[in-house]
Write a protein that holds these residues in place. Sequence first.
Motif, PDB file in Angstrom:
ATOM      1  N   GLU A   1     -11.027   7.003  13.001  1.00 20.95           N
ATOM      2  CA  GLU A   1     -11.049   5.562  13.240  1.00 20.95           C
ATOM      3  C   GLU A   1      -9.772   5.241  13.982  1.00 20.95           C
ATOM      4  O   GLU A   1      -8.795   5.980  13.888  1.00 20.95           O
TER       5      GLU A   1
ATOM      6  N   ARG B   1       3.341   2.797  18.069  1.00 19.64           N
ATOM      7  CA  ARG B   1       4.495   1.985  17.653  1.00 19.64           C
ATOM      8  C   ARG B   1       5.775   2.812  17.748  1.00 19.64           C
ATOM      9  O   ARG B   1       5.788   3.970  17.321  1.00 19.64           O
TER      10      ARG B   1
ATOM     11  N   TYR C   1      -3.274  -3.029  16.324  1.00 18.15           N
ATOM     12  CA  TYR C   1      -2.584  -3.840  15.310  1.00 18.15           C
ATOM     13  C   TYR C   1      -1.291  -4.314  15.937  1.00 18.15           C
ATOM     14  O   TYR C   1      -0.441  -3.504  16.301  1.00 18.15           O
TER      15      TYR C   1
ATOM     16  N   TYR D   1       4.356   9.157  10.481  1.00 10.46           N
ATOM     17  CA  TYR D   1       3.439   9.028  11.621  1.00 10.46           C
ATOM     18  C   TYR D   1       3.685  10.142  12.623  1.00 10.46           C
ATOM     19  O   TYR D   1       4.754  10.754  12.637  1.00 10.46           O
TER      20      TYR D   1
ATOM     21  N   GLU E   1      -4.298   5.460   4.589  1.00 12.86           N
ATOM     22  CA  GLU E   1      -3.692   4.137   4.406  1.00 12.86           C
ATOM     23  C   GLU E   1      -3.808   3.398   5.726  1.00 12.86           C
ATOM     24  O   GLU E   1      -3.054   3.653   6.670  1.00 12.86           O
ATOM     25  N   ILE E   2      -4.772   2.496   5.812  1.00 14.24           N
ATOM     26  CA  ILE E   2      -5.093   1.881   7.112  1.00 14.24           C
ATOM     27  C   ILE E   2      -5.408   0.401   6.950  1.00 14.24           C
ATOM     28  O   ILE E   2      -5.709  -0.059   5.852  1.00 14.24           O
ATOM     29  N   GLU E   3      -5.338  -0.327   8.078  1.00 14.17           N
ATOM     30  CA  GLU E   3      -5.658  -1.744   8.008  1.00 14.17           C
ATOM     31  C   GLU E   3      -7.189  -1.946   8.044  1.00 14.17           C
ATOM     32  O   GLU E   3      -7.955  -0.984   8.122  1.00 14.17           O
TER      33      GLU E   3
ATOM     34  N   TYR F   1      -3.149   2.406  16.351  1.00  9.66           N
ATOM     35  CA  TYR F   1      -3.010   3.286  15.194  1.00  9.66           C
ATOM     36  C   TYR F   1      -4.327   4.034  15.009  1.00  9.66           C
ATOM     37  O   TYR F   1      -5.388   3.420  15.086  1.00  9.66           O
ATOM     38  N   GLY F   2      -4.248   5.320  14.725  1.00 15.12           N
ATOM     39  CA  GLY F   2      -5.483   6.059  14.523  1.00 15.12           C
ATOM     40  C   GLY F   2      -5.318   7.216  13.555  1.00 15.12           C
ATOM     41  O   GLY F   2      -4.237   7.778  13.412  1.00 15.12           O
ATOM     42  N   THR F   3      -6.425   7.574  12.903  1.00 14.49           N
ATOM     43  CA  THR F   3      -6.441   8.692  11.959  1.00 14.49           C
ATOM     44  C   THR F   3      -6.974   9.940  12.657  1.00 14.49           C
ATOM     45  O   THR F   3      -8.156   9.978  13.011  1.00 14.49           O
TER      46      THR F   3
ATOM     47  N   SER G   1      -1.103   9.273  10.309  1.00 11.59           N
ATOM     48  CA  SER G   1      -1.706   8.603  11.458  1.00 11.59           C
ATOM     49  C   SER G   1      -0.916   8.851  12.736  1.00 11.59           C
ATOM     50  O   SER G   1       0.277   9.126  12.697  1.00 11.59           O
TER      51      SER G   1
ATOM     52  N   ARG H   1      10.582   3.760  13.673  1.00  6.44           N
ATOM     53  CA  ARG H   1      11.603   2.984  12.961  1.00  6.44           C
ATOM     54  C   ARG H   1      12.686   3.929  12.462  1.00  6.44           C
ATOM     55  O   ARG H   1      12.425   5.112  12.251  1.00  6.44           O
TER      56      ARG H   1
ATOM     57  N   LYS I   1       0.836  -1.211   0.000  1.00  9.58           N
ATOM     58  CA  LYS I   1       0.000   0.000   0.000  1.00  9.58           C
ATOM     59  C   LYS I   1       0.869   1.259   0.000  1.00  9.58           C
ATOM     60  O   LYS I   1       0.674   2.160  -0.811  1.00  9.58           O
TER      61      LYS I   1
END
Length: 194
Positions: A66, A35, A70, A47, A95-97, A75-77, A31, A38, A12
Amino acid sequence: MIVISGPSGAGKGTLIARVVPQFDHLAVSVSATTRPRRAGEREGIEYYHVPRDEFVRRAEAGEFLEWAVYGDNLYGTPALPVLTNLEAGRDVILEIELQGARQVIARKPDAAMVFIAPPSLRELEDRLRRRNTESEEAIEVRMDHARDEMEELAHDALRESREFHYVIVNDDVDEAAERLRSVIERIRENDPAR
Ligand code: 5GP
């Protein structure tokens, strides 16, 4: 609002990064996540990295359009930037699960839903080559068929669930990026609000 969902590893992010620079009316939602950052991630670009208690507080205050669990992380928007961009006439990509995608469907039924399916055809191609029974040309023909069939299957399954409007099988990244580009164009053209 354009939701781009699909399994992790489907590509994605790669596809979005390819396509976004080709449009000037697109914004990509950034988002919030618990996490850890990285290497190479820039705060506020990939992020917003936030502590868990802050995330939970904001979720409870309804600040996320939302959000989802995960792995071990949240994770949130953030809703506000999405709404601001929409009001400015931009289409916004999320871009979300999948759990998050379903929340968006429930809250914003007119969001365009795009599903990116992973390159599971690669194995097929490897097998065809290992068998060593077909000419290169015949392998190409078989792979074209397989791609069409996969896409049809994915379409039917997902259409039936009435969740996704577009399915893109990310088998070949150039082709998938081109499909995503044309999907985004179509979404823009078909939007009756403009
Ligand atoms: P990663 O940790 O690899 O960056 O992301 C893990 C998964 O979380 C990916 O499938 C990604 O699309 C998804 N994700 C990223 N941001 C959000 C978000 O705001 N909401 C939801 N529901 N999923 C997200």
